[in-house]
Write a protein that holds these residues in place. Structure first.
Motif, PDB file in Angstrom:
ATOM      1  N   LEU A 127       0.692  -1.278   0.219  1.00  0.00           N
ATOM      2  CA  LEU A 127       0.107   0.042  -0.151  1.00  0.00           C
ATOM      3  C   LEU A 127       0.882   1.207  -0.127  1.00  0.00           C
ATOM      4  O   LEU A 127       0.769   2.169  -0.889  1.00  0.00           O
ATOM      5  CB  LEU A 127      -0.930   0.080   1.219  1.00  0.00           C
ATOM      6  N   MET A 128       1.878   1.359   0.761  1.00  0.00           N
ATOM      7  CA  MET A 128       2.699   2.641   0.994  1.00  0.00           C
ATOM      8  C   MET A 128       3.619   2.706  -0.260  1.00  0.00           C
ATOM      9  O   MET A 128       3.805   3.886  -0.558  1.00  0.00           O
ATOM     10  CB  MET A 128       3.569   2.409   2.343  1.00  0.00           C
ATOM     11  N   LEU A 129       4.228   1.636  -0.802  1.00  0.00           N
ATOM     12  CA  LEU A 129       4.991   1.762  -1.765  1.00  0.00           C
ATOM     13  C   LEU A 129       4.339   2.094  -3.149  1.00  0.00           C
ATOM     14  O   LEU A 129       4.792   2.825  -3.986  1.00  0.00           O
ATOM     15  CB  LEU A 129       5.832   0.448  -2.137  1.00  0.00           C
ATOM     16  N   LEU A 130       2.887   1.687  -3.175  1.00  0.00           N
ATOM     17  CA  LEU A 130       2.251   2.081  -4.487  1.00  0.00           C
ATOM     18  C   LEU A 130       1.846   3.506  -4.383  1.00  0.00           C
ATOM     19  O   LEU A 130       1.949   4.320  -5.464  1.00  0.00           O
ATOM     20  CB  LEU A 130       0.998   1.229  -4.567  1.00  0.00           C
ATOM     21  N   VAL A 131       1.736   4.065  -3.241  1.00  0.00           N
ATOM     22  CA  VAL A 131       1.107   5.302  -3.140  1.00  0.00           C
ATOM     23  C   VAL A 131       2.549   6.367  -3.090  1.00  0.00           C
ATOM     24  O   VAL A 131       2.335   7.533  -3.984  1.00  0.00           O
ATOM     25  CB  VAL A 131       0.609   5.778  -1.710  1.00  0.00           C
ATOM     26  N   TRP A 132       3.497   6.050  -2.686  1.00  0.00           N
ATOM     27  CA  TRP A 132       4.775   6.618  -3.024  1.00  0.00           C
ATOM     28  C   TRP A 132       5.005   6.683  -4.434  1.00  0.00           C
ATOM     29  O   TRP A 132       5.587   7.767  -5.075  1.00  0.00           O
ATOM     30  CB  TRP A 132       5.870   5.965  -2.109  1.00  0.00           C
ATOM     31  N   ALA A 133       4.805   5.532  -4.948  1.00  0.00           N
ATOM     32  CA  ALA A 133       5.370   5.477  -6.584  1.00  0.00           C
ATOM     33  C   ALA A 133       4.524   6.323  -7.334  1.00  0.00           C
ATOM     34  O   ALA A 133       4.957   7.010  -8.271  1.00  0.00           O
ATOM     35  CB  ALA A 133       5.200   3.832  -6.967  1.00  0.00           C
ATOM     36  N   THR A 134       3.048   6.496  -6.760  1.00  0.00           N
ATOM     37  CA  THR A 134       2.212   7.222  -7.394  1.00  0.00           C
ATOM     38  C   THR A 134       2.797   8.687  -7.511  1.00  0.00           C
ATOM     39  O   THR A 134       2.602   9.446  -8.461  1.00  0.00           O
ATOM     40  CB  THR A 134       0.711   7.131  -6.982  1.00  0.00           C
ATOM     41  N   ASP A 135       3.022   9.190  -6.284  1.00  0.00           N
ATOM     42  CA  ASP A 135       3.326  10.496  -5.945  1.00  0.00           C
ATOM     43  C   ASP A 135       4.514  10.948  -6.889  1.00  0.00           C
ATOM     44  O   ASP A 135       4.617  11.918  -7.530  1.00  0.00           O
ATOM     45  CB  ASP A 135       3.476  10.761  -4.566  1.00  0.00           C
ATOM     46  N   THR A 136       5.449   9.920  -6.779  1.00  0.00           N
ATOM     47  CA  THR A 136       6.798  10.192  -7.539  1.00  0.00           C
ATOM     48  C   THR A 136       6.706  10.183  -9.140  1.00  0.00           C
ATOM     49  O   THR A 136       7.031  11.137  -9.680  1.00  0.00           O
ATOM     50  CB  THR A 136       7.888   9.139  -7.208  1.00  0.00           C
ATOM     51  N   GLY A 137       5.876   8.959  -9.369  1.00  0.00           N
ATOM     52  CA  GLY A 137       5.610   9.152 -11.084  1.00  0.00           C
ATOM     53  C   GLY A 137       4.824  10.221 -11.384  1.00  0.00           C
ATOM     54  O   GLY A 137       5.181  10.930 -12.618  1.00  0.00           O
ATOM     55  N   ALA A 138       3.731  10.732 -10.574  1.00  0.00           N
ATOM     56  CA  ALA A 138       2.944  11.838 -11.057  1.00  0.00           C
ATOM     57  C   ALA A 138       3.736  13.150 -11.072  1.00  0.00           C
ATOM     58  O   ALA A 138       3.720  13.997 -11.729  1.00  0.00           O
ATOM     59  CB  ALA A 138       1.749  12.013 -10.132  1.00  0.00           C
ATOM     60  N   TYR A 139       4.625  13.254 -10.068  1.00  0.00           N
ATOM     61  CA  TYR A 139       5.331  14.452 -10.063  1.00  0.00           C
ATOM     62  C   TYR A 139       6.401  14.743 -11.259  1.00  0.00           C
ATOM     63  O   TYR A 139       6.399  15.638 -11.864  1.00  0.00           O
ATOM     64  CB  TYR A 139       6.109  14.504  -8.618  1.00  0.00           C
ATOM     65  N   PHE A 140       7.234  13.766 -11.525  1.00  0.00           N
ATOM     66  CA  PHE A 140       8.134  13.902 -12.527  1.00  0.00           C
ATOM     67  C   PHE A 140       7.464  13.624 -13.827  1.00  0.00           C
ATOM     68  O   PHE A 140       7.928  14.433 -14.939  1.00  0.00           O
ATOM     69  CB  PHE A 140       9.304  12.694 -12.350  1.00  0.00           C
ATOM     70  N   ALA A 141       6.524  12.912 -13.982  1.00  0.00           N
ATOM     71  CA  ALA A 141       5.587  12.951 -15.406  1.00  0.00           C
ATOM     72  C   ALA A 141       5.017  14.263 -15.590  1.00  0.00           C
ATOM     73  O   ALA A 141       5.063  14.832 -16.685  1.00  0.00           O
ATOM     74  CB  ALA A 141       4.796  11.874 -15.454  1.00  0.00           C
ATOM     75  N   GLY A 142       4.425  14.930 -14.600  1.00  0.00           N
ATOM     76  CA  GLY A 142       3.863  16.240 -14.706  1.00  0.00           C
ATOM     77  C   GLY A 142       4.855  17.180 -15.124  1.00  0.00           C
ATOM     78  O   GLY A 142       4.396  17.924 -16.075  1.00  0.00           O
ATOM     79  N   ARG A 143       6.019  17.016 -14.480  1.00  0.00           N
ATOM     80  CA  ARG A 143       6.738  18.456 -14.592  1.00  0.00           C
ATOM     81  C   ARG A 143       7.640  18.007 -16.113  1.00  0.00           C
ATOM     82  O   ARG A 143       8.249  19.043 -16.660  1.00  0.00           O
ATOM     83  CB  ARG A 143       8.125  18.157 -13.498  1.00  0.00           C
ATOM     84  N   THR A 144       7.984  16.867 -16.309  1.00  0.00           N
ATOM     85  CA  THR A 144       8.570  16.595 -17.557  1.00  0.00           C
ATOM     86  C   THR A 144       7.645  16.718 -18.832  1.00  0.00           C
ATOM     87  O   THR A 144       8.200  17.184 -19.811  1.00  0.00           O
ATOM     88  CB  THR A 144       9.255  15.179 -17.314  1.00  0.00           C
TER      89      THR A 144
END
Length: 257
Positions: free
Chosen positions: A127-144
């Motif tokens: 649960l924690m890893l998937l949410v952290w991955a979501t936050d990280t992926g969303a952050y970098f995909a959004g910025r890039t």
């Protein structure tokens, strides 16, 4: 700001993972502390101060975490008391305290309950890893990538590319977890991707509350991230949804073949 965010994550993530790994009483204490801080932050957002009502919300959130460890039924009684108490105050901003009690305490109960199950360690880690991955992926995909905004009136910086990046990152976590524990890849990938959407909705929901009250961050307690509410806004709805799924499936993630 990115460097500060990374440094804060490097400090806090190992502490959270250690608490999850060792379980009770450490995870329960972490949940109680987080609940108390979130109660303080919520009161500051909706009433612009931390008065008696905010103090009560913090205490009840911490108590619910402890009681969820002992007897979940008692924790739900605390939840009902907190919600009723918040709404009984009768003023527009104070009514938000009732909503805050539900918003904060229910996920706290869900997390402690999940960790105490057989296979709870693996379920909460996933649960924690998937949410952290979501936050990280969303952050970098959004910025890039950038592109069309997801919900410009609520959170101007969030994009559809960020949402898709978050879903893909969560799906990768699901695939890794499935491979590691010999589970169904299709099930874990699909569920993880869908929970990424839930996490993003949680993020948008908290952003909407802050925008409604003209607040940028729930607090400044975590450098680069804002407050605890800002950091766990995706975890909270996901915890509740996973708890419901576990109830329906009859077991934690290790049972999802």
């Amino acid at each position: 700001m990115l460097r500060t965010r990374i440094l804060s994550a490097l400090v806090l993530a190992p502490l959270a993972l250690a608490a999850i790994w060792f379980g009770s009483p450490w995870f329960t204490l972490l949940a109680a502390l987080a609940g108390a801080i979130m109660g303080w932050e919520w009161a500051r957002i909706v009433t612009d101060r931390f008065g008696k009502a905010g103090f009560a919300l913090s205490v009840l959130a911490a108590a619910a975490a402890v009681l969820a460890q002992i007897e979940p039924a008692f924790a739900f009684l605390v939840l009902a008391l907190a919600v009723a108490g918040g709404y009984s105050l009768g003023r527009e901003q104070r009514d938000w305290l009732g909503l805050g009690a539900f918003y904060i305490i229910l996920p706290v109960i869900a997390l402690v309950w999940l960790r105490n199950l057989e296979g709870g360690l693996e379920t909460v880690l996933w649960l924690m890893l998937l949410v952290w991955a979501t936050d990280t992926g969303a952050y970098f995909a959004g910025r890039t990538i950038g592109g069309p905004r997801l919900a410009p009136r609520i959170s101007p910086k969030k994009t559809w590319a960020g949402l898709i990046g978050g879903m893909l990152s969560a799906a990768l976590v699901g695939a890794a977890v499935a491979a590691f524990w010999n589970l169904s890849v299709i099930v874990l990938v699909a569920v993880s991707a869908l929970l990424a959407v839930v996490a993003q909705l949680g993020d948008l929901g908290e952003s909407g509350v802050k925008r409604h009250f003209g607040v940028k961050d729930s607090s400044a307690i975590i450098p680069g991230h804002g407050g605890v509410l800002d950091r766990v806004d995706g975890i909270m709805p996901v915890a509740v949804v996973v708890a419901v799924v576990v109830l329906v499936m009859g077991g934690g993630v290790l049972q999802w073949h």
